[in-house]
Scaffold this motif. Sequence first.
Motif, PDB file in Angstrom:
ATOM      1  N   UNK A   1       0.845  -1.196   0.000  1.00 27.35           N
ATOM      2  CA  UNK A   1       0.000   0.000   0.000  1.00 27.35           C
ATOM      3  C   UNK A   1       0.885   1.253   0.000  1.00 27.35           C
TER       4      UNK A   1
ATOM      5  N   UNK B   1     -10.052  -1.751   0.150  1.00 26.89           N
ATOM      6  CA  UNK B   1     -10.762  -0.506   0.474  1.00 26.89           C
ATOM      7  C   UNK B   1     -10.253   0.664  -0.361  1.00 26.89           C
TER       8      UNK B   1
ATOM      9  N   UNK C   1      -9.639   3.796   0.150  1.00 30.04           N
ATOM     10  CA  UNK C   1      -8.562   4.678   0.625  1.00 30.04           C
ATOM     11  C   UNK C   1      -7.194   4.023   0.422  1.00 30.04           C
ATOM     12  N   UNK C   2      -7.149   2.705   0.545  1.00 30.73           N
ATOM     13  CA  UNK C   2      -5.872   2.010   0.371  1.00 30.73           C
ATOM     14  C   UNK C   2      -5.538   1.830  -1.106  1.00 30.73           C
TER      15      UNK C   2
ATOM     16  N   UNK D   1     -12.126  -0.490   9.207  1.00 37.11           N
ATOM     17  CA  UNK D   1     -10.880   0.158   8.792  1.00 37.11           C
ATOM     18  C   UNK D   1     -10.863   1.555   9.401  1.00 37.11           C
TER      19      UNK D   1
ATOM     20  N   UNK E   1      -3.451   3.977   9.518  1.00 36.75           N
ATOM     21  CA  UNK E   1      -4.666   3.186   9.297  1.00 36.75           C
ATOM     22  C   UNK E   1      -4.470   1.792   9.894  1.00 36.75           C
TER      23      UNK E   1
END
Lengths: 174, 424
Positions: A93, A139, A141-142, B25, B156
Motif C-alpha cells: 500500500x 478498500x 482509501x488504500x 478500517x 490506518x
Amino acid sequence: MISGRVWKFGDNINTDLILPGHVMFLADEERQRYLFQANRPEWINLVRQGDIIIAGQSFGMGSSRPAALALRNVGVTCVIAESLGRLFFRNAVNFGLLVLECPGIFAAFEEGQNATVSVDDFSVRNDATAKTLQAKPVPKSLLKLMLGGGIFPVLERDGLIASALPPTAAKAKK
Amino acid sequence: MGQTIAEKILSRQNVASRPVKAGDLIDADLNGLLVLWWPAIRNVYKKIGFKNGPPTVWDKEKAYLMLDHYQPPVDEAYARGNLEARRDAARLGLKHFYDSEMGISHHMMMDYGHVRPGELLVGNDSHVICFGALNAAATGIGNDEEAYALAFGKLFFSVPQTIKVVLRGKNPNYPIGKDIILYLAGKYSDSFAQNRSMEFVGPLASDMDLATRMTLADHAVELGAKFGLFLADDKTLEFVRARTDQPFETTAPDADAEYVQTIEVDCDAIGPQVAKPFRFDNVSPVGEVSGLKVDQARIGSCANGRFEDIEIAARMLKGRKVARGVRFYISPASMAVYRQCAEAGLVADLIAAGAQFQNPGCTICGRQVVLNEEVCISSTTRNSRGRMGGPSCSDAKIYLAGPATVTAAAIAGRIVDPREFLHD
C-alpha cells in the motif's frame, strides 16, 4: 485495467526469499538485484516491466523490509496471491504496488500466460483460458495509495507535504 | 457484543472516537513509535525533499529512536548512520534516544519501561509484536510508513479478528514457549493467524513467566498475526511499574467477546519441538530428528534471548562441557539481560563450560553465517533459506528449537531430547 505476463511462485514465499536481509543496507537499485536469489536466482534477469506475480498462500510473510518496493522497481505491476502476509500488504500500500488476495488464483494460471486485472471490480482474467476469478476488494482509501505511487506521492499530490521538486525548480517557484 | 483486547485498544485509539469491531478500517493514534534503521527513515525524508532528515516529529516524547541490531558498527556506513541519528536526535529534541547500544530494540523498549499495558505501538521491525507479552498491541510496519508515522503519529488499521489460544498444563523445569509456538505452527500452519490478533490465555498463560510470554508474543508474527497478546497480571504490573511511572490502562477482553477461533492446548502433551529446514511450520517432536549432528548451537534473538533462556543453558551445562566440534553461541536480548546474567554468575559458568558470549543484538539471528555444509540448531526466529548468511548459504540447515533443546544439542553434539539432561 492492468495486463501482463504471469510469473508463478508457490506458498510461503517469505521476505528472506524475496529480499534477503544481508542486502538491507544497499541502495534501492543494487538491492533489487537480489530478489529471489535464494529460491529462483535467474528470475531477476528475466522479469520485464509490466509482469505480474501469481503466488500461493502467505506471499510476503516475514520481515518489514521493503520487498514490495523492490518488486515494483523491477517492473512488477501486480501481485495476486491466495493470501498475503500482513506486513507485505501494508508495505505494498505504502510503496504503491497493487497487491490482491484471490482464492483459487494459483490453480487458474500457468506461468507465462497473460492476466488482466480490473481495479474497478477486482476481477482477474486468464486471457489464455478466458476464466475469470474474483479477488477480494481493497478498500478505496488504500487502493488510492496503491495506484497512486504510495504514501508520499499521494500526500504530495494532495498538497499535504512540500513538493520534492529539484532544488532549482523549487527556488524558481518561490 | 463484547470486545476482544485488540478491539478495545483500537477503540480507545480510534481517531474518530468510536468503538470498533473486527473488520473496521480506522485511523488510530499511536501511543508510541519505535524507530530503528534511522538511515532508511532519513532516506525516505530525503526522497520527499527534506535533505537533512525529518524537519520535526509528531511527539518528542513518544518517538523512541534506537540504534540497534548490529552494534557496534563494523563498517563505516553503519557508523555514519549512528552519527546522523545522534545529530538528528539532538536537533529534533527527542526525549528517548538510545545511542548505538548493543541489544535488540524491541527488548530495550520493554526493559526501559517504554511499553505499557493497553497501549498501541508500532515500529519498523516485524518483531515489535513481542510487546504483546506486556498486554500492549504492537505490530510491524515498513520504512515509508514509519516515516509517515513519525510525522503524524497515526496510521490506518484494519481491526483484526481474534484467535483465542487457551493454554493448559504445568510449567516444566525449562522454558516451554518455543515448544508451544512450534507445536501450533506445525498443527495449524505458519499462516493460520494471518492478519489476526492472538490472545494467549488460560491457566498456563498466567503461570508462565514474562520471558516465556515474550517468546510466544514475538513468534505470533511467525504465524502471520498482527498482534500477539497476553493479559496484564501481577507479574506484568510488577515488571512495568519498576520501569515507568507513566499511567496506563490494562486491557482484558469482555466475557462475551467474539472470537473467530478458539484453540485449547494441553501443553503437558507437547514436549520439545523442532522446526526443520526451511519452514517455521515444518515441525516435529525432537525424537524424530534426534541423532542429527550439529555444527552450531545458538541461543538469542527477540524470541529467546531473555535471562530464563540463558539460565537453562547454564543449569544444563553445570558439570558438563560443550561437545568438541560444536560452536555454542549465546547472545542476550539486551544489555539489561546481559547484566542480569553476569550478576547471577551465568556468564562465567557458561564460558567455563565452553559456550561463547557475543554482543546483545540481532547478529545471531541472521547475519552470522551457517555454511551449506553445516547444521545449526537455534532458538532464534526464522529458518528460511539463506536466513543465516544470505542466498549463497541457501542450503544451510537451520533447525529452530527452544533453548533447552539447543543446549542439549550443544552438549551431545547432536540433536537429542533435552529432558535427558534435566533430571539431575
